[in-house]
Design a protein around this motif. Structure first.
Motif, PDB file in Angstrom:
ATOM      1  N   TYR A   1       0.860  -1.181   0.000  1.00 38.68           N
ATOM      2  CA  TYR A   1       0.000   0.000   0.000  1.00 38.68           C
ATOM      3  C   TYR A   1       0.894   1.228   0.000  1.00 38.68           C
ATOM      4  CZ  TYR A   1      -4.433   2.433   0.980  1.00 38.68           C
ATOM      5  OH  TYR A   1      -5.561   3.218   0.906  1.00 38.68           O
ATOM      6  N   PRO A   2       0.947   1.961  -1.131  1.00 38.69           N
ATOM      7  CA  PRO A   2       1.928   3.044  -1.300  1.00 38.69           C
ATOM      8  C   PRO A   2       2.068   4.032  -0.133  1.00 38.69           C
ATOM      9  CG  PRO A   2       0.753   2.696  -3.347  1.00 38.69           C
ATOM     10  CD  PRO A   2       0.145   1.765  -2.338  1.00 38.69           C
ATOM     11  N   PRO A   3       0.960   4.496   0.470  1.00 37.13           N
ATOM     12  CA  PRO A   3       1.160   5.525   1.506  1.00 37.13           C
ATOM     13  C   PRO A   3       2.008   5.066   2.677  1.00 37.13           C
ATOM     14  CG  PRO A   3      -1.156   4.880   1.372  1.00 37.13           C
ATOM     15  CD  PRO A   3      -0.474   4.267   0.207  1.00 37.13           C
ATOM     16  N   TYR A   4       2.126   3.765   2.911  1.00 38.03           N
ATOM     17  CA  TYR A   4       2.943   3.325   4.027  1.00 38.03           C
ATOM     18  C   TYR A   4       4.429   3.580   3.812  1.00 38.03           C
ATOM     19  CZ  TYR A   4      -0.823   1.328   6.766  1.00 38.03           C
ATOM     20  OH  TYR A   4      -1.939   1.178   7.545  1.00 38.03           O
TER      21      TYR A   4
ATOM     22  N   THR B   1       5.471   6.520   2.867  1.00 35.86           N
ATOM     23  CA  THR B   1       5.661   7.943   3.177  1.00 35.86           C
ATOM     24  C   THR B   1       5.395   8.124   4.657  1.00 35.86           C
ATOM     25  OG1 THR B   1       4.877   8.609   0.984  1.00 35.86           O
ATOM     26  CG2 THR B   1       4.852  10.291   2.719  1.00 35.86           C
ATOM     27  N   LEU B   2       6.326   8.817   5.334  1.00 40.03           N
ATOM     28  CA  LEU B   2       6.148   9.047   6.761  1.00 40.03           C
ATOM     29  C   LEU B   2       4.907   9.924   6.963  1.00 40.03           C
ATOM     30  CD1 LEU B   2       7.647   8.207   9.307  1.00 40.03           C
ATOM     31  CD2 LEU B   2       9.005  10.295   9.146  1.00 40.03           C
ATOM     32  N   GLN B   3       3.900   9.424   7.705  1.00 38.07           N
ATOM     33  CA  GLN B   3       2.633  10.119   7.839  1.00 38.07           C
ATOM     34  C   GLN B   3       2.716  11.272   8.833  1.00 38.07           C
ATOM     35  OE1 GLN B   3      -0.228   9.417   5.952  1.00 38.07           O
ATOM     36  NE2 GLN B   3       1.354   8.251   4.877  1.00 38.07           N
TER      37      GLN B   3
END
Lengths: 190, 257
Positions: free
Chosen positions: A15-18, A20-22
């Motif tokens: 899952y791509p967003p994981y 990127t540091l949220q």
């Protein structure tokens, strides 16, 4: 399910967003927890001791979804493992991280048992000999010497064992190990 | 009222026939209401109810095992004002034991929503919920349909658990947190159903919004934990992903924007 060799990767890895540091705290905490568990699991099953932040550690990128972790993200996730007591930074600039997928005490116990079982008290051994004789034989042991160096430098063996040899945190798998370091196992090790 | 299709494939053909005739009787009932024949209507209603009870008693297993049939049965009950789930005691609950089934389902649904909340922010698609429920109940005798989930959730609502079902285009989402979504948020979610994510540009373009409006709505969704950011695409544009519109087990790399 995607795999790395025989290791089954969890769903979030795809899952791509994981990658990127949220920014949102609760979401980031969940993200960090997932990555922390993945790193420990992977290192444990692959017997990996040291993770270099600037190196090609397989978990740092997923070519299937074309995403990679930024340096900041890598440091954040490894710091979380350190904070949990399951890893240690080997250098001040946080470029190399020693993953303690066994706890230090467990490693110590493993070595002590190895020594006892083989009647090796009061002897001098090289890292290679420890590795080849113990349950770690046959595994990819990149960084084992770093692990042992670290153990001997911080763990209070008292006068039961001592470490002779250069403390070289830049040691790599390619550097010949035999006779480079040695550790002195005293009689009272047990 | 037309005859219902789809009952034909049931295991018990007899049950199907009886249910069909009940629907016919209901239609007749409606005709009497229209003619204001109240005395006749009351009599027929009483007969109708006792036949429905008979039916339930005899075809308990069909109701238990077949979700489509169960759904039809519920519909019939609703028409005549009978609620088998109203309480765990009483004729219907004892006869069918159906209260327990939905209660158990409700508990499992709450559990799943709580467990997935850190990932999806408290919003989960009904499809995904049913899938997870199905895999959790692999050993159970009774299959679970989306209709069953909706019924269990409506019971949860009565308990004031803050559960609600919202419609997003053709799909349904189950909300288990008090977060109120306004129309702007709903429109973004609907847009996100296409690829699982949106960009600010896309929102502005497709919905004809100003830049501020798009960013505000997206930032709120991000703050509420319903969206996650993705800065890793090689085109350098930030993507907002919505876990609630994707299925966990089907993340793919397809990305055409």
């Amino acid at each position: 399910m995607q795999t790395l060799g025989e290791f089954k990767l969890p769903h979030f890895f795809n899952y791509p967003p994981y990658f990127t540091l949220q920014p949102v705290r609760d979401t980031r905490e969940k993200q960090i927890q997932l990555w922390r568990e993945l790193i420990l699991d992977y290192c444990r099953t692959q017997k990996i001791f040291v993770v270099g932040l600037d190196e090609d550690f397989p978990l740092f990128s997923n070519p299937v979804i074309e995403r990679s972790l930024s340096h900041e993200a890598r440091e954040a996730f490894l710091s979380a493992v350190v904070a949990e007591g399951r890893a240690e930074w080997l250098d001040k600039s946080h470029r190399k991280c020693l993953i303690l997928w066994h706890r230090i005490q467990d490693w110590a116990d493993l070595i002590i048992h190895f020594v006892k079982d083989n009647g090796l008290e009061d002897s001098v051994m090289t890292v290679e000999e420890i590795r080849s004789g113990s349950s770690l034989e046959g595994q990819v042991n990149f960084g084992l010497e770093s692990c042992l160096q670290y153990m001997f430098s911080i763990f209070s063996w008292g006068n039961r064992a001592s470490w002779n040899g250069p403390y070289d945190s830049n040691a790599s798998a390619e550097t010949p190990r035999t006779q480079r370091e040695a550790c002195n196992l005293q009689r009272d090790l047990c | 009222m037309r005859r219902r299709p789809g009952i034909g494939g049931l295991q018990s053909a007899v049950a199907a026939r009886v249910l069909a005739s009940l629907f016919d009787q209901y239609r007749l009932l409606g005709e009497n209401v229209a003619k204001l024949r109240t005395d006749l209507m009351k009599e027929q209603l009483a007969t109708f109810r006792s036949q429905l009870e008979d039916f339930a008693r005899k075809h308990k297993n069909d109701i238990r095992k077949n979700p489509a049939f169960r759904s039809q049965f519920h519909e019939m009950c609703a028409k005549i004002g009978v609620d088998p789930l109203a309480s765990n005691k009483g004729f219907w609950a004892e006869l069918l034991g159906i209260g327990d089934f939905y209660y158990e389902l409700g508990v499992q649904i709450v559990d799943i929503c709580l467990a997935t909340r850190p990932h999806n922010g408290g919003l989960i698609s009904l499809e995904e919920l049913c899938k997870v429920l199905g895999s959790r109940r692999k050993g159970a005798r009774e299959a679970v349909s989306q209709d069953d989930c909706l019924r269990a959730i409506s019971k949860l609502k009565v308990l004031g658990n803050g559960f609600e079902v919202i419609s997003l285009g053709k799909k349904k989402l189950v909300r288990s947190v008090p977060t109120e979504l306004n129309k702007d948020h709903n429109e973004i979610l609907e847009l996100a159903q296409g690829q699982g994510f949106v960009t600010v540009d896309e929102v502005e373009r497709r919905l004809s919004w100003s830049s501020g409006r798009a960013t505000d709505a997206l930032e709120t969704l991000l703050e509420e934990g319903l969206a996650m950011i993705d800065d890793g695409h090689k085109d350098g544009r930030r993507r907002y992903w919505f876990p609630c519109v994707s299925s966990v087990s089907s993340y793919t790399a397809t990305d055409t924007i």
